[in-house]
Scaffold this active site. Structure first.
Site: not given
Ligand code: GDD
Length: 330
Positions: A85, A126, A128, A151, A155
């Protein structure tokens, strides 16, 4: 007789919240786990339900194991929450992401089709999948997909396969298109938990800085405990369908950071935050904001937790956890 549910991804964030809800509703809950020499039950223990779940061993990449589980328990409902995920990892592990998130879903649907076709199936889809796409600044069920990561692509495959089993074999198969949802048991690599943990460490003098990637991307963040109620509701409808689950509000990573530091009384947050290109992605999803009107009307679902409460719940939980560690270390 009480109903039974199989939850894959039981060790993750959503699995324990969903299992707790199902147990409260009187379900017998089976949790699928991969073979581990030392399984990590910490998220399930956090919610105090470890002893109430019956664990079954299986793997999304091993179709025979899925068939065996389905043939043994004939669950009334299956919630497929198992996935690789973490979007950020999916470029480096595109194939395994595809095997688990896309082909794994095909295997599970196939097992159900042959051995338990009346089981109701929930697929964790999702936001995404939308990637770059939006309709007037929102993503709705009709917004076209434009995934931006291996990813997201995996999905999209699983989403359409779920729809296809519904349309081809008349199976009860629904997609929950969930926007980001967070909690104190969110994995530490996801940005909200990384910020909550990092801010709590800085407050307690256990860290000096917090290294992050893109602060400008915007997400529609809700509380995982609220979102599992929508998953459950989707499988209680007369007919299967696909629903967006979101708050309808969007905030940048920067706003999350500012709010988290504010929770612990720190206003000069820029002193602590360092931008590190290692946490930037080859292709970014710039902004997500879901339109969950259908879930409001049909499922009677609404989120209960505001952005500000979510941030403070997460930071407070990490402060508590870290203080306990400090105490036990003397
Ligand atoms: N992880 C991470 N770490 N993200 C960062 C960071 C960091 O240091 N700095 C900035 N970000 C930004 C990422 O580039 C992204 O735009 C945003 O923060 C959110 O990142 P994540 O928390 O890793 O979540 P995600 O949006 O990529 O994905 C999550 O949400 C999806 C639903 O929209 C996950 O839970 C997925 O599995 C889920 O499908």
């Amino acid at each position: 007789m009480s109903k039974s549910a199989l939850v894959t991804g039981i060790m993750g964030q959503d699995g324990p919240y969903l299992a707790k809800l199902l147990l409260e509703k009187g379900y017998k809950v089976y949790g699928m786990i991969r073979r581990h020499s030392t399984p990590d039950y910490s998220n399930i223990e956090y919610l105090g339900i470890h002893n109430e779940i019956e664990y079954v061993e299986g793997d999304m990449t091993d179709e025979a194991s899925l068939i065996s589980i389905i043939k043994n328990i004939y669950p009334n409902e299956v919630y497929n929450l198992a996935a690789q995920s973490f979007v950020g990892n999916s470029w480096d592990q595109a194939k395994v992401t595809t095997e688990i998130n896309a082909l794994g879903v095909l295997s599970l649907l196939t097992a159900l089709k042959f051995f338990s076709p009346s089981t109701r199936f929930y697929q964790a889809s999702t936001s995404e999948m939308y990637g770059l796409s939006h309709t007037d600044g929102f993503q709705g069920e009709d917004t076209p997909f434009h995934p931006r990561s291996p990813y997201g692509i995996s999905k999209v495959y699983a989403y359409w396969m779920t729809v296809n089993f519904r349309e081809s074999y008349n199976m009860y198969a629904s997609n929950g298109i969930l926007f980001n949802h967070e909690s104190p048991i969110r994995g530490i690599q996801f940005v909200t938990r990384k910020i909550a943990d990092g801010v709590a460490r800085i407050k307690l003098g256990m860290a000096k800085e917090l290294r992050l990637g893109n602060l400008e991307s915007k997400r529609d963040w809700g509380f995982a405990g609220d979102y599992v109620e929508a998953m459950y509701a989707m499988l209680q409808q007369e007919k299967p369908d696909d629903y967006i689950v979101a708050t309808g509000q969007t905030h940048s990573v920067r706003e999350f950071v500012i709010e988290a530091f504010k929770t612990v009384g720190i206003t000069d947050w820029e002193k602590y935050v360092k931008i590190d290109p290692r946490f930037k992605r080859p292709a970014e999803v710039p902004a997500l904001r879901g339109r969950a009107d259908k879930a409001h009307t049909v499922l009677k679902w609404k989120p209960k937790t505001s952005f500000i409460s979510l941030v403070s719940i997460m930071v407070e939980a990490d402060l508590k956890r870290l203080k306990n560690i400090q105490k036990s270390n003397g």
